[in-house]
Design an enzyme around this catalytic site. Sequence first.
Site, PDB file in Angstrom:
ATOM      1  N   ASP A 284      -0.685  -4.675  -3.563  1.00 19.48           N
ATOM      2  CA  ASP A 284      -2.037  -4.115  -3.529  1.00 19.48           C
ATOM      3  C   ASP A 284      -2.074  -2.582  -3.479  1.00 19.48           C
ATOM      4  O   ASP A 284      -2.768  -1.994  -2.642  1.00 19.48           O
ATOM      5  CB  ASP A 284      -2.835  -4.691  -2.365  1.00 19.48           C
ATOM      6  CG  ASP A 284      -4.325  -4.812  -2.711  1.00 19.48           C
ATOM      7  OD1 ASP A 284      -4.630  -5.236  -3.839  1.00 19.48           O
ATOM      8  OD2 ASP A 284      -5.175  -4.474  -1.867  1.00 19.48           O
TER       9      ASP A 284
ATOM     10  N   SER B 226       0.831  -1.197   0.000  1.00 19.41           N
ATOM     11  CA  SER B 226       0.000   0.000   0.000  1.00 19.41           C
ATOM     12  C   SER B 226       0.874   1.259   0.000  1.00 19.41           C
ATOM     13  O   SER B 226       1.656   1.461  -0.913  1.00 19.41           O
ATOM     14  CB  SER B 226      -0.944  -0.038   1.210  1.00 19.41           C
ATOM     15  OG  SER B 226      -1.982   0.904   1.091  1.00 19.41           O
TER      16      SER B 226
ATOM     17  N   HIS C  76      -7.123  -6.345   1.901  1.00 20.16           N
ATOM     18  CA  HIS C  76      -6.088  -5.415   1.452  1.00 20.16           C
ATOM     19  C   HIS C  76      -4.709  -5.815   1.979  1.00 20.16           C
ATOM     20  O   HIS C  76      -3.710  -5.656   1.282  1.00 20.16           O
ATOM     21  CB  HIS C  76      -6.448  -4.001   1.911  1.00 20.16           C
ATOM     22  CG  HIS C  76      -5.445  -2.960   1.545  1.00 20.16           C
ATOM     23  ND1 HIS C  76      -4.954  -2.803   0.257  1.00 20.16           N
ATOM     24  CD2 HIS C  76      -4.823  -2.012   2.296  1.00 20.16           C
ATOM     25  CE1 HIS C  76      -4.088  -1.803   0.227  1.00 20.16           C
ATOM     26  NE2 HIS C  76      -3.981  -1.311   1.456  1.00 20.16           N
TER      27      HIS C  76
END
EC number: 3.1.1.-
Length: 412
Positions: free
Chosen positions: A172, A147, A370
């Site tokens: 991700d 992220s 996530h």
Amino acid sequence: MEKQMMKQRFGLPPMPPIATGSAGKRKHLMRKKDYSPLHWDKYFERKHDVITTAGNSFRVYERGHDGPVLLFLHGGGFSALSWALISTEVTSLVRCRCVAIDLRGHGDTVTSDDTDLSAERMSSDVGDVVLSLFEDNPPPILLVGHSMGGAIAVHTAIRGLIPTLIGIAVIDVVEGTALDALSSMQSFLRGRPKIFDTMDKAIEWAVRSGQIQNLESARVSMVGQLKSAESEETGAEELEHSHGSSTDVITEEAEDDCEGDNQRSADSKRPCPSISPSPSSGSTCSSSSLESSGLSSSAVHQGHKYTWRIDLSRTEKFWKGWFEGLSQKFLSCPAPKMLILAGPDRLDKDLTIGQMQGKFQMNLLPQCGHAVHEDLPDKDVVSWHDLRALEKQTDNCGTQRRSSTGSQLVGY
């Protein structure tokens, strides 16, 4: 009759009575999930506070001693403990060294300005930590970021801050979907609990809400995301009081200590760490007898409440800087690249074209959230099998040049 004869012959015990109780009684017989926090040394072998030339202190966790380095950068609001399970998995596959950093403003890192989370500042931090750890002889380094950490990894790579970079793996995060999600980010952050009565409650919330779907990972990872609402002591430091381990300090010069230029910022509530070595996963400590290597609620200070280590809502001015232009920067990185996603719908136009042109390898890991690397650490490390080729090439040499390893690092 036959059953009766069998009982007489072999002494078989009688069949237990069939349960006729209510659903509530059956539920009572079910094993209760353990949400107690887990200590870092169940996964990492050592931790350090790395002091950079600017006097900033970065908490670093490590596993493994030699071979290529996997440098892990966590996502916004997470900490280096997010990489606990995957570090254990990857070091069981290949000879390598996992290094996970608490980024600026997160975990147990203390800097002169914890509020400056710009992409330029944070990527410079990564370069500074690498310099402090390895000085003029860094080993081959593979950057792995999740992220926000994935964005910082790309910024670090594109700026050439790691001279021995041999690959980059981004987990991700995609420019298009990240920018689209920013408009609802504040609403999401407001929807999270502000206060938790205990660490256990915070871990339970993380699992039940789906923020971290892997219970074991949540038990070690959430500790790094919390602090005392009263004393502001971090969750990781508070856990140390019960676990009885200490902290190393690494500086660029041997004579540096916790005073003078390398002193921690005055607003830090944490005491100066000792210089004695931390226990490894194989050492004994005062809490080793606790069930499942976890610490029960009574083993940790539970007389106060917990809140988030970092207020992400106050970092909004940096969000666009993390993600704008990220796809082109990622594609422009000269090192071999991998993109690990929780679903194909996250790809934007630039990455879709780049993937069709073979500019990077993509791994899809559906059925997870996530936090891909936390939810499915055993699946995620399938990507690391290709490190075996790199391991063989670094067996008989020191620093491996990117030009000679890039073509061999299959999958990156």
